[in-house]
Design a protein around this motif. Structure first.
Motif, PDB file in Angstrom:
ATOM      1  N   ILE A  30       0.897   4.017  -3.072  1.00  0.00           N
ATOM      2  CA  ILE A  30       0.526   5.410  -2.817  1.00  0.00           C
ATOM      3  C   ILE A  30       1.657   6.327  -3.278  1.00  0.00           C
ATOM      4  O   ILE A  30       1.430   7.359  -3.922  1.00  0.00           O
ATOM      5  CB  ILE A  30       0.213   5.624  -1.326  1.00  0.00           C
ATOM      6  N   TYR A  31       2.885   5.937  -2.986  1.00  0.00           N
ATOM      7  CA  TYR A  31       4.049   6.713  -3.423  1.00  0.00           C
ATOM      8  C   TYR A  31       4.136   6.761  -4.945  1.00  0.00           C
ATOM      9  O   TYR A  31       4.345   7.818  -5.544  1.00  0.00           O
ATOM     10  CB  TYR A  31       5.315   6.085  -2.834  1.00  0.00           C
ATOM     11  N   SER A  32       3.926   5.620  -5.582  1.00  0.00           N
ATOM     12  CA  SER A  32       4.025   5.539  -7.035  1.00  0.00           C
ATOM     13  C   SER A  32       2.922   6.344  -7.714  1.00  0.00           C
ATOM     14  O   SER A  32       3.159   7.057  -8.695  1.00  0.00           O
ATOM     15  CB  SER A  32       3.964   4.075  -7.482  1.00  0.00           C
ATOM     16  N   LEU A  33       1.695   6.245  -7.193  1.00  0.00           N
ATOM     17  CA  LEU A  33       0.569   6.955  -7.799  1.00  0.00           C
ATOM     18  C   LEU A  33       0.588   8.453  -7.503  1.00  0.00           C
ATOM     19  O   LEU A  33      -0.105   9.226  -8.169  1.00  0.00           O
ATOM     20  CB  LEU A  33      -0.752   6.356  -7.296  1.00  0.00           C
ATOM     21  N   SER A  34       1.381   8.860  -6.521  1.00  0.00           N
ATOM     22  CA  SER A  34       1.432  10.274  -6.142  1.00  0.00           C
ATOM     23  C   SER A  34       2.096  11.133  -7.199  1.00  0.00           C
ATOM     24  O   SER A  34       1.933  12.353  -7.216  1.00  0.00           O
ATOM     25  CB  SER A  34       2.179  10.439  -4.811  1.00  0.00           C
ATOM     26  N   GLY A  35       2.880  10.496  -8.074  1.00  0.00           N
ATOM     27  CA  GLY A  35       3.590  11.244  -9.105  1.00  0.00           C
ATOM     28  C   GLY A  35       4.937  11.764  -8.640  1.00  0.00           C
ATOM     29  O   GLY A  35       5.622  12.480  -9.380  1.00  0.00           O
ATOM     30  N   LEU A  36       5.344  11.395  -7.418  1.00  0.00           N
ATOM     31  CA  LEU A  36       6.640  11.850  -6.921  1.00  0.00           C
ATOM     32  C   LEU A  36       7.802  11.201  -7.655  1.00  0.00           C
ATOM     33  O   LEU A  36       8.903  11.726  -7.677  1.00  0.00           O
ATOM     34  CB  LEU A  36       6.753  11.549  -5.415  1.00  0.00           C
ATOM     35  N   GLN A  37       7.543  10.042  -8.253  1.00  0.00           N
ATOM     36  CA  GLN A  37       8.586   9.390  -9.044  1.00  0.00           C
ATOM     37  C   GLN A  37       7.965   8.873 -10.329  1.00  0.00           C
ATOM     38  O   GLN A  37       6.875   8.327 -10.335  1.00  0.00           O
ATOM     39  CB  GLN A  37       9.248   8.248  -8.265  1.00  0.00           C
ATOM     40  N   THR A  38       8.646   9.086 -11.423  1.00  0.00           N
ATOM     41  CA  THR A  38       8.201   8.578 -12.714  1.00  0.00           C
ATOM     42  C   THR A  38       9.387   8.003 -13.458  1.00  0.00           C
ATOM     43  O   THR A  38      10.527   8.451 -13.307  1.00  0.00           O
ATOM     44  CB  THR A  38       7.575   9.702 -13.564  1.00  0.00           C
ATOM     45  N   ASN A  39       9.098   6.997 -14.259  1.00  0.00           N
ATOM     46  CA  ASN A  39      10.136   6.369 -15.087  1.00  0.00           C
ATOM     47  C   ASN A  39      11.318   5.876 -14.274  1.00  0.00           C
ATOM     48  O   ASN A  39      12.465   5.932 -14.703  1.00  0.00           O
ATOM     49  CB  ASN A  39      10.628   7.344 -16.171  1.00  0.00           C
ATOM     50  N   ARG A  40      11.056   5.408 -13.067  1.00  0.00           N
ATOM     51  CA  ARG A  40      12.140   4.908 -12.226  1.00  0.00           C
ATOM     52  C   ARG A  40      12.559   3.534 -12.713  1.00  0.00           C
ATOM     53  O   ARG A  40      11.730   2.667 -12.957  1.00  0.00           O
ATOM     54  CB  ARG A  40      11.672   4.836 -10.776  1.00  0.00           C
ATOM     55  N   ASN A  41      13.878   3.354 -12.833  1.00  0.00           N
ATOM     56  CA  ASN A  41      14.411   2.077 -13.292  1.00  0.00           C
ATOM     57  C   ASN A  41      14.991   1.302 -12.115  1.00  0.00           C
ATOM     58  O   ASN A  41      15.778   1.842 -11.333  1.00  0.00           O
ATOM     59  CB  ASN A  41      15.494   2.295 -14.350  1.00  0.00           C
ATOM     60  N   PHE A  42      14.603   0.044 -11.984  1.00  0.00           N
ATOM     61  CA  PHE A  42      15.147  -0.823 -10.953  1.00  0.00           C
ATOM     62  C   PHE A  42      16.409  -1.499 -11.459  1.00  0.00           C
ATOM     63  O   PHE A  42      16.522  -1.809 -12.648  1.00  0.00           O
ATOM     64  CB  PHE A  42      14.136  -1.908 -10.568  1.00  0.00           C
ATOM     65  N   SER A  43      17.324  -1.741 -10.549  1.00  0.00           N
ATOM     66  CA  SER A  43      18.508  -2.540 -10.879  1.00  0.00           C
ATOM     67  C   SER A  43      18.121  -4.010 -10.954  1.00  0.00           C
ATOM     68  O   SER A  43      17.217  -4.473 -10.245  1.00  0.00           O
ATOM     69  CB  SER A  43      19.584  -2.338  -9.809  1.00  0.00           C
ATOM     70  N   SER A  44      18.813  -4.765 -11.806  1.00  0.00           N
ATOM     71  CA  SER A  44      18.517  -6.195 -11.939  1.00  0.00           C
ATOM     72  C   SER A  44      18.790  -6.954 -10.647  1.00  0.00           C
ATOM     73  O   SER A  44      18.244  -8.037 -10.429  1.00  0.00           O
ATOM     74  CB  SER A  44      19.340  -6.801 -13.079  1.00  0.00           C
ATOM     75  N   ILE A  45      19.619  -6.382  -9.761  1.00  0.00           N
ATOM     76  CA  ILE A  45      19.926  -7.043  -8.492  1.00  0.00           C
ATOM     77  C   ILE A  45      18.673  -7.174  -7.635  1.00  0.00           C
ATOM     78  O   ILE A  45      18.574  -8.072  -6.781  1.00  0.00           O
ATOM     79  CB  ILE A  45      21.024  -6.262  -7.724  1.00  0.00           C
ATOM     80  N   LEU A  46      17.690  -6.300  -7.873  1.00  0.00           N
ATOM     81  CA  LEU A  46      16.444  -6.365  -7.106  1.00  0.00           C
ATOM     82  C   LEU A  46      15.596  -7.574  -7.469  1.00  0.00           C
ATOM     83  O   LEU A  46      14.608  -7.868  -6.792  1.00  0.00           O
ATOM     84  CB  LEU A  46      15.637  -5.084  -7.303  1.00  0.00           C
ATOM     85  N   SER A  47      15.976  -8.283  -8.535  1.00  0.00           N
ATOM     86  CA  SER A  47      15.267  -9.521  -8.865  1.00  0.00           C
ATOM     87  C   SER A  47      15.409 -10.541  -7.735  1.00  0.00           C
ATOM     88  O   SER A  47      14.523 -11.390  -7.560  1.00  0.00           O
ATOM     89  CB  SER A  47      15.813 -10.122 -10.163  1.00  0.00           C
ATOM     90  N   ILE A  48      16.486 -10.447  -6.967  1.00  0.00           N
ATOM     91  CA  ILE A  48      16.713 -11.404  -5.873  1.00  0.00           C
ATOM     92  C   ILE A  48      15.643 -11.263  -4.787  1.00  0.00           C
ATOM     93  O   ILE A  48      14.927 -12.224  -4.487  1.00  0.00           O
ATOM     94  CB  ILE A  48      18.134 -11.249  -5.293  1.00  0.00           C
ATOM     95  N   PRO A  49      15.486 -10.053  -4.177  1.00  0.00           N
ATOM     96  CA  PRO A  49      14.428  -9.972  -3.147  1.00  0.00           C
ATOM     97  C   PRO A  49      13.019 -10.095  -3.716  1.00  0.00           C
ATOM     98  O   PRO A  49      12.170 -10.771  -3.125  1.00  0.00           O
ATOM     99  CB  PRO A  49      14.654  -8.587  -2.521  1.00  0.00           C
ATOM    100  N   PHE A  50      12.754  -9.467  -4.860  1.00  0.00           N
ATOM    101  CA  PHE A  50      11.396  -9.519  -5.407  1.00  0.00           C
ATOM    102  C   PHE A  50      11.027 -10.930  -5.858  1.00  0.00           C
ATOM    103  O   PHE A  50       9.902 -11.392  -5.630  1.00  0.00           O
ATOM    104  CB  PHE A  50      11.247  -8.537  -6.569  1.00  0.00           C
TER     105      PHE A  50
ATOM    106  N   VAL B 268       0.840  -1.203   0.000  1.00  0.00           N
ATOM    107  CA  VAL B 268       0.000   0.000   0.000  1.00  0.00           C
ATOM    108  C   VAL B 268       0.873   1.250   0.000  1.00  0.00           C
ATOM    109  O   VAL B 268       0.624   2.200  -0.761  1.00  0.00           O
ATOM    110  CB  VAL B 268      -0.950  -0.004   1.211  1.00  0.00           C
ATOM    111  N   GLY B 269       1.898   1.264   0.837  1.00  0.00           N
ATOM    112  CA  GLY B 269       2.800   2.414   0.892  1.00  0.00           C
ATOM    113  C   GLY B 269       3.507   2.653  -0.432  1.00  0.00           C
ATOM    114  O   GLY B 269       3.601   3.796  -0.906  1.00  0.00           O
ATOM    115  N   TYR B 270       3.974   1.581  -1.056  1.00  0.00           N
ATOM    116  CA  TYR B 270       4.670   1.709  -2.340  1.00  0.00           C
ATOM    117  C   TYR B 270       3.734   2.271  -3.410  1.00  0.00           C
ATOM    118  O   TYR B 270       4.110   3.156  -4.176  1.00  0.00           O
ATOM    119  CB  TYR B 270       5.224   0.359  -2.791  1.00  0.00           C
TER     120      TYR B 270
END
Length: 250
Positions: free
Chosen positions: A117-137, A113-115
């Motif tokens: 709300i942050y994403s829909l708020s427009g505070l960040q756009t076109n953010r790119n994740f590092s491939s290393i985040l595939s491990i936790p996700f 929910v927190g993520y």
């Protein structure tokens, strides 16, 4: 088959409508059917049949989408996520057998929910994740798929931060959910759940709503701007997070 025969015409109309809406969302986002369809299905169908029924239909829907657009999937991301999903599923199964995972349900719901709300708020756009985040996700998605049958939105957060093409995002998500669901269908098959002819008949009767839904959802994503597509994904993910919190407190 008594549980099917006892459903009235109005009941079938409501079930068809719920599944149609659920699979429109699946056709767009590649997940979310249980979130939308389960509350309506539970009014007419025994709860013990809902999970294996939706698993069978989700697998069928994923196979239809893959047969149409499988070449558009990002197999590099799938190769990263699938092994981690398997490991996470094994961990989730162990937790389920040895502990009460309720607090994890609440923690994940709050995070999602927190993520969103942050994403829909427009505070960040076109953010790119590092491939290393595939491990936790990948691992966490597998854990929660095994624990609660709801890991698709976790993969959606990761893939939304990695893939720029909405069509590639949709079909990659669909393929990943198909592989995850295949495991559950296999387990239900081994357990003999699908030996129940009423369950198979019900899936067959409801198949048209699934096919129409994913076709409509697929067409809606054609030429859709990525920003609008990601907003739709985030709304579905937000609803998933709120449902997790509701499940915890209920």
């Amino acid at each position: 088959m008594s549980d099917i025969l006892e459903v009235s015409l109005i009941g079938f109309i409501l079930i068809y409508t719920a599944l149609l809406g659920a699979y429109v969302v699946f056709g767009i986002a590649g997940f979310g059917t249980a979130l939308i369809a389960s509350p309506i299905l539970a009014l007419f169908i025994p709860i013990s049949k809902i999970v294996p029924l939706l698993a069978l239909m989700d697998l069928s829907a994923a196979l239809v989408n893959i047969s149409r657009d499988g070449s558009k999937a990002d197999w590099t991301e799938l190769k990263r996520l699938v092994p981690l999903m398997v490991i996470g599923s094994l961990i989730g199964a162990a937790i389920l057998l040895k502990a009460k995972p309720d607090v994890l349900l609440l923690a994940l719901g709050v995070f999602v929910v927190g993520y969103c709300i942050y994403s829909l708020s427009g505070l960040q756009t076109n953010r790119n994740f590092s491939s290393i985040l595939s491990i936790p996700f990948g691992a966490v998605g597998g854990v929660f798929s095994a624990l609660f049958g709801s890991g698709g939105f976790i993969y959606a957060i990761y893939l939304g931060g990695r893939l720029r093409d909405p069509d590639a995002l949709r079909i990659t998500q669909t393929t990943l959910i198909g592989l995850s669901t295949l495991t559950r269908v296999g387990l239900f098959l081994i357990a003999g759940v699908y030996l129940d002819p009423s369950l198979l008949l019900l899936a067959l009767l409801l198949a048209p709503s699934m096919l129409v839904g994913i076709t409509v959802g697929r067409r809606l994503t054609l030429n859709m701007p990525r920003e609008r597509f990601i907003k739709i994904i985030n709304v579905v993910v937000l609803a998933s997070g709120l449902m997790l919190i509701f499940r915890y407190f209920s």
